[in-house]
Design a protein around this motif. Structure first.
Motif, short mmCIF file in Angstrom:
data_model
loop_
_atom_site.label_atom_id
_atom_site.label_comp_id
_atom_site.label_asym_id
_atom_site.label_seq_id
_atom_site.Cartn_x
_atom_site.Cartn_y
_atom_site.Cartn_z
N ALA A 110 0.84 -1.21 0.00
CA ALA A 110 0.00 0.00 0.00
C ALA A 110 0.87 1.26 0.00
O ALA A 110 0.58 2.23 -0.71
CB ALA A 110 -0.93 -0.01 1.21
N VAL A 111 1.96 1.23 0.78
CA VAL A 111 2.88 2.37 0.83
C VAL A 111 3.50 2.60 -0.55
O VAL A 111 3.57 3.73 -1.06
CB VAL A 111 3.99 2.14 1.88
N LEU A 112 3.91 1.49 -1.17
CA LEU A 112 4.51 1.54 -2.51
C LEU A 112 3.52 2.11 -3.53
O LEU A 112 3.88 2.97 -4.35
CB LEU A 112 4.91 0.12 -2.91
N VAL A 113 2.28 1.64 -3.47
CA VAL A 113 1.26 2.10 -4.42
C VAL A 113 1.01 3.59 -4.21
O VAL A 113 0.95 4.36 -5.18
CB VAL A 113 -0.06 1.29 -4.25
N PHE A 114 0.88 4.01 -2.96
CA PHE A 114 0.64 5.42 -2.68
C PHE A 114 1.80 6.28 -3.21
O PHE A 114 1.59 7.30 -3.86
CB PHE A 114 0.43 5.65 -1.18
N GLY A 115 3.02 5.83 -2.94
CA GLY A 115 4.20 6.55 -3.43
C GLY A 115 4.21 6.64 -4.95
O GLY A 115 4.54 7.68 -5.54
N ALA A 116 3.80 5.55 -5.61
CA ALA A 116 3.78 5.51 -7.07
C ALA A 116 2.71 6.45 -7.63
O ALA A 116 2.90 7.04 -8.70
CB ALA A 116 3.54 4.08 -7.54
N VAL A 117 1.60 6.62 -6.91
CA VAL A 117 0.56 7.56 -7.36
C VAL A 117 1.12 8.98 -7.31
O VAL A 117 0.98 9.75 -8.28
CB VAL A 117 -0.71 7.45 -6.48
#
Ligand code: ZN
Length: 184
Positions: free
Chosen positions: A155-162
């Motif tokens: 989830a952290v990775l996805v948020f950072g990627a957004v």
């Protein structure tokens, strides 16, 4: 499309499976992320040809998914997610623009290579170029199911990627001017 958009497409595709079999959600997410990125490793070879299989990819993904359903394990789940993600990446490249640094000028008509017919597929330009406003919007919307279903570092990775995607989209068209001439 941006690399992150490809990853979000892949994550959105495996999200329902991760909900159904939560014990495999981590291998599914990891397979989807790596499979969503992997085709673009051919950037250093013949981009959108060497590792892009818009048609053949489906013939690899279907048996991989069937095998994962028949013999469920972390490894087969990750492999199934990887092959589906890599196929979706290559197939959806046909819907975007051409791969040059300034695709909005539409100077080439090569989207992705079809190894079966032995010719280039023309860009549909539904997503006009990577980092276009519609690409950023698509990325943000597609990231939502992953943000809802996955937790922890995914989830952290996805948020950072957004955040990264939106930032990239903001400067995308100026990027060309910043590049040294030999790169263009
Ligand atoms: Zn690609």
């Amino acid at each position: 499309m941006m690399a992150t958009t490809h990853v979000f497409v892949a994550l959105a595709a495996v999200t329902p499976v991760a909900v159904a079999v939560p014990e495999f959600s981590l291998p599914l997410a990891v397979g989807a992320i790596i499979g969503g990125l992997a085709p673009d490793l051919d950037m250093v070879l013949e981009h959108r040809r060497t590792l892009h299989f818009p048609v053949l990819g489906l013939a690899i993904a279907v048996p991989a998914v069937v095998f994962a359903v028949a013999v469920p394990s972390s490894l087969t789940a990750a492999a199934g997610a990887f092959t589906v993600a890599a196929w979706l990446h290559a197939a959806s490249d046909a819907l975007g623009g051409s791969p040059e640094m300034d695709p909005w000028s539409g100077s080439t008509d090569r989207a992705v290579y079809d190894h079966v017919r032995g010719r280039w597929i023309q860009p549909r330009r539904w997503i006009r170029y990577d980092g276009s406003p519609e690409d950023a919007a698509l990325a943000a919307v597609l990231a939502i199911p992953a943000l809802v279903v996955f937790d922890g570092w995914i989830a952290v990775l996805v948020f950072g990627a957004v955040v990264l995607s939106l930032g990239y989209a903001l400067v995308r068209r100026r990027l060309v001017g910043w590049l040294p001439e030999w790169l263009e």
